[in-house]
Write a protein that holds these residues in place. Structure first.
Motif, PDB file in Angstrom:
ATOM      1  N   UNK A 147      51.962  33.874  71.634  1.00  0.00           N
ATOM      2  CA  UNK A 147      52.909  34.982  71.149  1.00  0.00           C
ATOM      3  C   UNK A 147      54.194  34.667  71.992  1.00  0.00           C
ATOM      4  N   UNK A 148      55.237  34.609  70.958  1.00  0.00           N
ATOM      5  CA  UNK A 148      56.750  34.655  71.537  1.00  0.00           C
ATOM      6  C   UNK A 148      57.404  36.031  70.905  1.00  0.00           C
ATOM      7  N   UNK A 149      57.696  36.827  71.950  1.00  0.00           N
ATOM      8  CA  UNK A 149      58.713  38.035  71.296  1.00  0.00           C
ATOM      9  C   UNK A 149      60.049  37.295  71.282  1.00  0.00           C
ATOM     10  N   UNK A 150      60.616  37.210  69.812  1.00  0.00           N
ATOM     11  CA  UNK A 150      62.148  36.629  69.645  1.00  0.00           C
ATOM     12  C   UNK A 150      62.906  37.555  69.316  1.00  0.00           C
ATOM     13  N   UNK A 151      64.001  37.742  69.847  1.00  0.00           N
ATOM     14  CA  UNK A 151      65.196  38.391  69.559  1.00  0.00           C
ATOM     15  C   UNK A 151      65.937  37.451  68.306  1.00  0.00           C
ATOM     16  N   UNK A 207      61.682  27.634  58.669  1.00  0.00           N
ATOM     17  CA  UNK A 207      60.318  27.525  59.147  1.00  0.00           C
ATOM     18  C   UNK A 207      60.390  27.461  60.727  1.00  0.00           C
ATOM     19  N   UNK A 208      59.478  28.015  61.140  1.00  0.00           N
ATOM     20  CA  UNK A 208      59.194  27.855  62.589  1.00  0.00           C
ATOM     21  C   UNK A 208      58.124  26.577  62.929  1.00  0.00           C
ATOM     22  N   UNK A 209      58.508  25.902  63.918  1.00  0.00           N
ATOM     23  CA  UNK A 209      57.634  24.718  64.534  1.00  0.00           C
ATOM     24  C   UNK A 209      57.421  25.170  65.895  1.00  0.00           C
ATOM     25  N   UNK A 213      63.794  42.180  67.320  1.00  0.00           N
ATOM     26  CA  UNK A 213      62.678  41.507  67.994  1.00  0.00           C
ATOM     27  C   UNK A 213      61.447  41.521  67.112  1.00  0.00           C
ATOM     28  N   UNK A 214      61.025  40.155  66.819  1.00  0.00           N
ATOM     29  CA  UNK A 214      59.994  39.846  66.039  1.00  0.00           C
ATOM     30  C   UNK A 214      59.054  38.815  66.686  1.00  0.00           C
ATOM     31  N   UNK A 215      57.564  39.088  66.434  1.00  0.00           N
ATOM     32  CA  UNK A 215      56.641  38.121  67.281  1.00  0.00           C
ATOM     33  C   UNK A 215      56.441  37.064  66.610  1.00  0.00           C
ATOM     34  N   UNK A 216      56.503  35.879  67.182  1.00  0.00           N
ATOM     35  CA  UNK A 216      56.234  34.726  66.609  1.00  0.00           C
ATOM     36  C   UNK A 216      54.643  34.371  67.253  1.00  0.00           C
ATOM     37  N   UNK A 272      60.971  38.718  55.794  1.00  0.00           N
ATOM     38  CA  UNK A 272      62.300  38.833  55.948  1.00  0.00           C
ATOM     39  C   UNK A 272      62.753  39.394  57.339  1.00  0.00           C
ATOM     40  N   UNK A 273      63.182  38.562  58.222  1.00  0.00           N
ATOM     41  CA  UNK A 273      63.648  39.131  59.692  1.00  0.00           C
ATOM     42  C   UNK A 273      65.053  39.454  59.880  1.00  0.00           C
ATOM     43  N   UNK A 274      65.554  40.361  60.297  1.00  0.00           N
ATOM     44  CA  UNK A 274      66.739  40.896  60.378  1.00  0.00           C
ATOM     45  C   UNK A 274      67.514  40.499  61.840  1.00  0.00           C
ATOM     46  N   UNK A 275      68.463  39.921  61.766  1.00  0.00           N
ATOM     47  CA  UNK A 275      69.283  39.333  63.233  1.00  0.00           C
ATOM     48  C   UNK A 275      69.339  40.605  63.967  1.00  0.00           C
ATOM     49  N   UNK A 276      69.026  40.482  65.323  1.00  0.00           N
ATOM     50  CA  UNK A 276      69.192  41.387  66.192  1.00  0.00           C
ATOM     51  C   UNK A 276      67.966  42.452  66.446  1.00  0.00           C
TER      52      UNK A 276
END
Length: 354
Positions: free
Chosen positions: A179-183, A210-212, A124-127, A118-122
């Motif tokens: 790795x992609x650090x995604x905001x 989902x992420x592709x 930064x999470x690592x893909x 569960x990722x919150x908007x705003x």
């Protein structure tokens, strides 16, 4: 000193041999088709995996050329403009033997998010992903794909208000970066043709995704195994299934209460109720390249006021169609959205015998 030099040459020679063995693909010597077995089949399956065309089910050993391998080979043959019959004959064999292919040690695979996060908007999470080690510069594109559980054929499908959307969230990223650090919530604008006025895509709504990840400019991709949730940092309506929540055995045609917790500032919310099938993958070592059954959704009821004590005639859908016995999970969604919660574990629908 002489011994050190000799040892150095031995080590260098060993490294060169290993390097040659890594860089050199299997030399294929025979035709391969449905029913073929052996090391060359293993090598072909490993190659097709590395290119993203083949996914072997967990627990199934390589070495048998089955229907899944044939389909993967057809896809690869199409990609190189060869006759695509799924037969590994002289033409394809020569191509693999002669080609200077990238060295790969594993297939491209997403590790996060891979389901349940569960990722919150705003924030930064690592893909993250695991990837082959390429000798040549290789890049990946990363996309966010909105998710809706597929509908079980023959049953009433869930009515989602929002269309399925794909969002570009990263492009031309070095594959070995892994790795992609995604905001969370930020997307890459689509290119706009010169002379045109283009409207940007809306920011991803709260819901399941989902992420592709794909090798840039190819169809060699991997997708999250299961959906994850994107939610706003502010307090949004949420729903949590409390019953059935896993382990229950409910007899078909009995009357049982489906229960949930609903959190919202408003008190006039409504929910939709679904039953989801459970993914099953055969585990027998004698079942080669088994195809797992997909998760599918059955609509039980819609637009139910959140304060309702909901009693279900077990084993019937929204139009009173019979649902077979088996393992399921209960899914409750805020009406008309994909903001949902599932039972934590499977429960069982059972047919009574007298």
């Amino acid at each position: 000193m002489k011994n050190y030099i000799q040892k150095g040459f031995v080590i260098l020679a060993a490294l060169l041999i290993v390097g040659i063995q890594i860089a050199k693909a299997e030399t294929y010597t025979r035709d391969l088709t449905l029913g073929s077995t052996g090391n060359e089949v293993i090598s072909l399956q490993t190659f097709l995996e590395s290119k993203g065309y083949l996914i072997m089910p967990t627990g199934v050993a390589k070495g048998y050329f089955g229907a899944r391998t044939k389909v993967a080979l057809i896809s690869y043959q199409k990609s190189i403009n060869f006759p695509a019959f799924g037969f590994f004959g002289a033409m394809t064999r020569k191509h693999l033997n002669d080609s200077d292919l990238d060295v790969q040690t594993a297939a491209l695979k997403i590790t996060s998010p891979n389901g349940g996060e569960n990722w919150k908007k705003g924030t930064t999470q690592n893909i993250t992903w695991t990837a082959p080690q390429y000798l040549k510069a290789t890049y990946v594109d990363v996309r966010l794909m909105s998710y809706q559980a597929p509908c079980l054929p023959g049953y009433v499908c869930p009515a989602y208000s929002a269309p399925l959307m794909n969002y570009e969230i990263g492009s031309n990223i070095n594959i070995n970066q892994k790795l992609l650090a995604w905001y969370v919530g930020m997307t890459v604008p689509a290119p706009c043709p010169s002379g045109y006025s283009c409207s940007p895509l809306p920011s991803p709504a709260d819901g399941q995704y989902k992420v592709q990840i794909c090798e840039a400019g190819t169809t060699n991709c991997d997708v999250s195994d299961n959906p994850f949730t994107i939610s706003s940092s502010t307090v949004e309506p949420s729903v949590t299934v409390t019953s059935p929540n896993g382990g229950e055995v409910w007899d078909i045609n009995s009357h049982r209460q489906i229960a949930w917790n609903y959190v919202s500032k408003a008190s006039d919310g409504k929910v939709d109720i679904y039953l989801e099938t459970v993914q099953v993958c055969p585990k027998s070592p004698y079942v080669y390249e088994a195809v797992c059954s997909p998760v599918q959704a059955i609509t039980l009821d819609t637009n139910i006021p959140v304060e309702t004590v909901y009693t279900w005639i077990v084993g019937t859908d929204i139009v009173n169609k019979y649902i077979p016995a088996g393992n399921y999970r209960m899914k409750v969604c805020i009406a008309g959205t994909n903001k949902c919660d599932l039972s934590d574990n499977d429960f069982i629908l059972r047919t009574l015998t007298y």
